[in-house]
Design a protein around this motif. Structure first.
Motif, PDB file in Angstrom:
ATOM      1  N   ARG A 335       1.124  -0.985  -0.204  1.00  0.00           N
ATOM      2  CA  ARG A 335       0.234   0.022   0.102  1.00  0.00           C
ATOM      3  C   ARG A 335       0.954   0.959   0.034  1.00  0.00           C
ATOM      4  N   ALA A 336       0.392   2.592  -0.706  1.00  0.00           N
ATOM      5  CA  ALA A 336       1.479   3.738  -0.786  1.00  0.00           C
ATOM      6  C   ALA A 336       1.714   4.040   0.294  1.00  0.00           C
ATOM      7  N   GLU A 337       0.622   4.738   1.170  1.00  0.00           N
ATOM      8  CA  GLU A 337       0.350   4.961   2.532  1.00  0.00           C
ATOM      9  C   GLU A 337       1.041   4.092   3.561  1.00  0.00           C
ATOM     10  N   ASP A 338       1.846   2.320   3.284  1.00  0.00           N
ATOM     11  CA  ASP A 338       2.243   2.246   4.252  1.00  0.00           C
ATOM     12  C   ASP A 338       4.472   1.786   3.474  1.00  0.00           C
ATOM     13  N   THR A 339       4.005   2.782   2.970  1.00  0.00           N
ATOM     14  CA  THR A 339       5.483   2.629   1.861  1.00  0.00           C
ATOM     15  C   THR A 339       6.913   3.382   2.798  1.00  0.00           C
ATOM     16  N   GLN A 340       7.496   2.909   3.264  1.00  0.00           N
ATOM     17  CA  GLN A 340       8.701   3.097   3.506  1.00  0.00           C
ATOM     18  C   GLN A 340      10.013   3.485   2.443  1.00  0.00           C
ATOM     19  N   ILE A 341       9.154   5.557   2.146  1.00  0.00           N
ATOM     20  CA  ILE A 341      10.303   5.493   1.146  1.00  0.00           C
ATOM     21  C   ILE A 341      11.795   6.067   0.811  1.00  0.00           C
ATOM     22  N   GLY A 342      13.063   5.096   0.152  1.00  0.00           N
ATOM     23  CA  GLY A 342      13.887   5.384   0.714  1.00  0.00           C
ATOM     24  C   GLY A 342      14.826   6.077  -0.488  1.00  0.00           C
ATOM     25  N   ASN A 343      16.086   5.629  -0.648  1.00  0.00           N
ATOM     26  CA  ASN A 343      16.654   7.141  -0.726  1.00  0.00           C
ATOM     27  C   ASN A 343      16.416   6.939  -3.027  1.00  0.00           C
ATOM     28  N   TYR A 344      15.416   7.475  -3.313  1.00  0.00           N
ATOM     29  CA  TYR A 344      14.907   7.958  -4.480  1.00  0.00           C
ATOM     30  C   TYR A 344      15.287   8.647  -5.306  1.00  0.00           C
ATOM     31  N   ASP A 345      15.979   9.608  -6.823  1.00  0.00           N
ATOM     32  CA  ASP A 345      15.674  10.588  -7.416  1.00  0.00           C
ATOM     33  C   ASP A 345      14.390  11.047  -7.420  1.00  0.00           C
ATOM     34  N   THR A 346      13.642  10.089  -8.093  1.00  0.00           N
ATOM     35  CA  THR A 346      12.401  10.714  -8.402  1.00  0.00           C
ATOM     36  C   THR A 346      11.132   9.597  -8.196  1.00  0.00           C
ATOM     37  N   VAL A 347      10.294   9.969  -7.933  1.00  0.00           N
ATOM     38  CA  VAL A 347       8.979   9.276  -7.540  1.00  0.00           C
ATOM     39  C   VAL A 347       7.513  10.119  -7.943  1.00  0.00           C
ATOM     40  N   ILE A 348       7.291   8.833  -8.851  1.00  0.00           N
ATOM     41  CA  ILE A 348       5.937   8.947  -9.789  1.00  0.00           C
ATOM     42  C   ILE A 348       5.024   8.655  -9.317  1.00  0.00           C
ATOM     43  N   VAL A 349       3.834   9.515  -8.885  1.00  0.00           N
ATOM     44  CA  VAL A 349       2.678   8.772  -8.779  1.00  0.00           C
ATOM     45  C   VAL A 349       1.505   9.137  -9.296  1.00  0.00           C
ATOM     46  N   ASP A 350       0.979   8.009  -9.321  1.00  0.00           N
ATOM     47  CA  ASP A 350      -0.899   8.165 -10.245  1.00  0.00           C
ATOM     48  C   ASP A 350      -2.091   7.548  -9.738  1.00  0.00           C
ATOM     49  N   PRO A 351      -2.415   8.726  -8.544  1.00  0.00           N
ATOM     50  CA  PRO A 351      -2.809   7.615  -7.337  1.00  0.00           C
ATOM     51  C   PRO A 351      -4.701   7.848  -8.070  1.00  0.00           C
ATOM     52  N   PRO A 352      -4.976   6.774  -7.399  1.00  0.00           N
ATOM     53  CA  PRO A 352      -6.969   7.011  -7.791  1.00  0.00           C
ATOM     54  C   PRO A 352      -7.202   8.078  -7.627  1.00  0.00           C
ATOM     55  N   ARG A 353      -8.084   8.048  -8.098  1.00  0.00           N
ATOM     56  CA  ARG A 353      -9.350   9.106  -8.533  1.00  0.00           C
ATOM     57  C   ARG A 353      -9.620  10.603  -7.214  1.00  0.00           C
ATOM     58  N   LYS A 354      -9.298   9.489  -5.872  1.00  0.00           N
ATOM     59  CA  LYS A 354      -9.618  10.389  -4.428  1.00  0.00           C
ATOM     60  C   LYS A 354      -7.971  11.307  -4.399  1.00  0.00           C
ATOM     61  N   GLY A 355      -7.515  10.469  -4.913  1.00  0.00           N
ATOM     62  CA  GLY A 355      -5.335  11.534  -3.962  1.00  0.00           C
ATOM     63  C   GLY A 355      -5.025  10.716  -4.251  1.00  0.00           C
ATOM     64  N   LEU A 356      -3.829  11.407  -3.537  1.00  0.00           N
ATOM     65  CA  LEU A 356      -2.705  10.564  -2.702  1.00  0.00           C
ATOM     66  C   LEU A 356      -3.385  10.555  -1.187  1.00  0.00           C
ATOM     67  N   LYS A 357      -3.682  11.471  -0.393  1.00  0.00           N
ATOM     68  CA  LYS A 357      -4.435  11.369   1.778  1.00  0.00           C
ATOM     69  C   LYS A 357      -3.775  10.844   1.716  1.00  0.00           C
ATOM     70  N   GLU A 358      -3.190   9.988   2.863  1.00  0.00           N
ATOM     71  CA  GLU A 358      -2.292   9.321   3.947  1.00  0.00           C
ATOM     72  C   GLU A 358      -1.002   9.001   2.742  1.00  0.00           C
ATOM     73  N   ALA A 359      -0.263   9.281   1.950  1.00  0.00           N
ATOM     74  CA  ALA A 359       0.690   9.021   1.410  1.00  0.00           C
ATOM     75  C   ALA A 359       1.276   9.917   1.132  1.00  0.00           C
ATOM     76  N   ALA A 360       0.434  11.288   1.176  1.00  0.00           N
ATOM     77  CA  ALA A 360       1.022  12.727   0.987  1.00  0.00           C
ATOM     78  C   ALA A 360       1.925  12.920   1.947  1.00  0.00           C
ATOM     79  N   ASP A 361       1.609  12.517   3.024  1.00  0.00           N
ATOM     80  CA  ASP A 361       2.893  13.396   4.120  1.00  0.00           C
ATOM     81  C   ASP A 361       3.717  12.392   4.242  1.00  0.00           C
ATOM     82  N   LEU A 362       3.997  11.147   4.083  1.00  0.00           N
ATOM     83  CA  LEU A 362       5.101   9.744   3.507  1.00  0.00           C
ATOM     84  C   LEU A 362       6.174  10.909   2.328  1.00  0.00           C
TER      85      LEU A 362
END
Length: 420
Positions: A335-362
Motif C-alpha cells: 500500500r502506498a500509504e504504508d511504503t517506507q520511501i527510501g533513497n530515490y531520485d524521483t517518485v512517480i505517483v498516479d493515484p486513484p481519483r480520490k488522490g494521495l491522502k495519507e501517502a502525501a505525508d510520507l
C-alpha cells in the motif's frame, strides 16, 4: 421555461445558463449557444436541464459525427471543434488548480479508445444515457472506439438469440448477461472479448460463444457474483491466448480483462514522454505502479525502477511486462500509504481519483527531491498539494495530455521539486 445564452462551462463540462437569478446546467451546450430550457431536474444540489432546445448555435460548434450524440453519455463535447476542446480543457484546469500548462492534443480523435464496456440490457446494448443511470443507448456504432463496433455488437446479439441468454435487467437487477468488454491492441491489431455474466456457461453455450467470437485473439467469460453495475467478474479463459498485446513505440504491454491500462493508445506515448521528461536522476519509485505502464517505459530508457502496487494481480502483470521487454524493474505488493520511501531520485505517483491522502505525508517526510504527479482529477491534485505537498515541494512545471477527446477530462503531469 428559461431561455438565455450559455456564458461558461462548469468544471465537469456542462454549459451554465443564468436565468431569473438561477443557475441551470445544460449538457451538450457550449459557450455562445442560446438555449431554451423546458424542464429541469435537481441532482446533487444542482438544477440540470433535462428537456431543452438549441435556439442559436455557438461559433465554437462543429457537426457531431455520431448519430447517438446528445443522448449517449460517452461524448459530452463532440459538438465542440477540437481546438476549442483543448482550449477549454486548459482553462478549466487553470481555474481549478491555478496552474497554466501547455496542452497536447491526441494524435487521433476518432477510434482512439482501446477498450469499451458495452452494457447489455433489455432496453438495448451500448452505453449509458447521459444523466440517466437506468437509461441505455442501443448503439449501432461507436466512433471513438472502433470501426468494428457493429461487428462486435452483431456477434453479441446473434449469440444471445441462439443461446436464449437474457440481457441484464437494470431496474430489477436480474437475468444473465451484464456487459460485453472488448479490448483492441491499436498497434498490434489483436482483439480481446470478455463477456461478464451472472451465470456459468453450459458446454453448448461455450461452443456458441467461441463460434460467434471466432475473430478474437483472446476470449474470456467472467462470472459476476454481485449485482453492482460494473464490468467486473471472475475472468476465465475460454479460447486462444491469455493476453493480447499493445505496443507503444518500443515497449510492449500485455493486456488482461482484469488489468487497468490507459484507454488512449495513440496519446499514451505523449503521456509517457511527459513523465520521462520530468523524471530526474537514476533511481525511480513508481508508487502506484499498476501493470508497470510508467515503470517499464522508464526502465527501457535506463532508469532503475521499483514499483509498489496494492493489487497482486497488477504486480504480476507488471513483472511480466518487464520480462517481455527485457528490462530490469522490480515490482512488489504494498500500500502506498504504508511504503517506507527510501533513497530515490524521483517518485512517480498516479493515484486513484480520490488522490494521495495519507501517502502525501510520507512523501513530504521522505526527502525525495523530485515528484511527478499524474492525475485526471485536478481537484484531487489541488487538495493534495495545498494540504500536504506544498510544505515541502514547489511546482516546477506541468503539461496536459488529452487522453479523452470529446469529453471534459484531461490528464495532467505535474513536476514538483523539493524546496531548499
Amino acid at each position: 421555461m428559461f431561455e438565455g445564452r450559455i456564458q461558461d462551462l462548469s468544471d465537469d463540462g456542462l454549459g451554465m445558463l443564468e436565468a431569473d437569478g438561477r443557475r441551470i446546467y445544460v449538457p451538450f451546450a457550449y459557450p455562445g449557444d442560446v438555449v431554451r430550457v423546458k424542464k429541469i431536474k435537481r441532482r446533487f444540489g444542482r438544477r440540470i436541464a433535462r428537456d431543452f432546445e438549441l435556439v442559436e448555435e455557438s461559433p465554437l460548434r462543429q457537426t457531431p459525427r455520431c448519430p447517438h450524440f446528445g443522448t449517449c453519455g460517452g461524448c459530452l463535447w463532440q459538438g465542440l471543434r477540437y481546438g476549442e476542446q483543448l482550449r477549454l480543457k486548459s482553462e478549466i484546469f487553470e481555474r481549478i488548480t491555478g496552474l497554466t500548462a501547455e496542452i497536447k492534443g491526441s494524435p487521433k480523435i476518432w477510434g482512439f479508445r482501446n477498450v469499451s464496456n458495452f452494457i447489455v440490457t433489455a432496453e438495448g446494448t451500448g452505453l449509458k444515457k447521459h444523466g440517466n443511470p437506468l437509461g441505455v443507448v442501443d448503439l449501432k456504432e461507436c466512433l471513438i472506439f472502433s470501426k468494428r463496433t457493429p461487428e462486435y455488437l452483431r456477434a453479441l446479439r446473434d449469440f444471445l438469440e441462439e443461446t436464449g441468454l437474457k440481457p441484464w435487467n437494470l431496474k430489477d437487477k436480474t437475468d444473465d448477461v451484464h456487459y460485453l468488454q472488448v479490448r483492441e491492441g491499436k498497434f498490434t491489431g489483436e482483439v480481446m472479448v470478455n463477456l461478464i455474466a451472472h451465470v456459468k456457461p453450459s458446454k453448448g453455450v461455450l461452443e456458441a460463444f467461441r463460434d460467434y467470437f471466432s475473430f478474437a485473439n483472446s476470449l474470456y467469460w467472467s462470472l459476476k457474483r454481485d449485482d453492482r453495475d460494473d464490468p467486473r467478474g471472475e475472468a476465465e479463459l475460454v479460447a486462444e491466448e491469455h493476453y493480447i498485446r499493445e505496443r507503444i513505440e518500443d515497449v510492449t504491454y500485455l493486456l488482461h480483462p482484469n488489468s487497468f491500462f490507459q484507454t488512449n493508445s495513440y496519446a499514451l506515448s505523449l503521456l509517457l514522454k511527459a513523465v520521462e521528461r520530468f523524471t530526474d536522476g537514476e533511481k525511480v519509485l513508481d508508487l502506484y505502479s499498476g501493470v508497470g505502464t510508467f515503470g517499464v517505459w522508464l526502465a527501457r530508457r535506463g532508469f532503475s525502477v521499483e514499483g509498489i502496487e496494492m493489487n497482486p494481480f497488477a504486480v504480476e502483470m507488471a513483472s511480466r511486462n518487464a520480462e517481455i521487454n527485457g528490462v530490469k524493474a522490480t515490482f512488489r505488493v504494498g500500500r502506498a500509504e504504508d511504503t517506507q520511501i527510501g533513497n530515490y531520485d524521483t517518485v512517480i505517483v498516479d493515484p486513484p481519483r480520490k488522490g494521495l491522502k495519507e501517502a502525501a505525508d510520507l512523501l513530504v517526510e521522505s526527502g525525495v527531491e523530485n515528484l511527478v504527479y499524474v492525475s485526471c482529477n485536478p481537484r484531487a491534485f489541488k487538495l493534495d498539494y495545498e494540504k500536504h505537498l506544498e510544505k515541502a515541494y514547489r511546482i516546477e512545471g506541468a503539461v496536459l495530455i488529452d487522453m479523452f477527446p470529446h469529453t471534459p477530462q484531461v490528464e495532467a503531469v505535474i513536476e514538483l521539486v523539493r524546496r531548499r
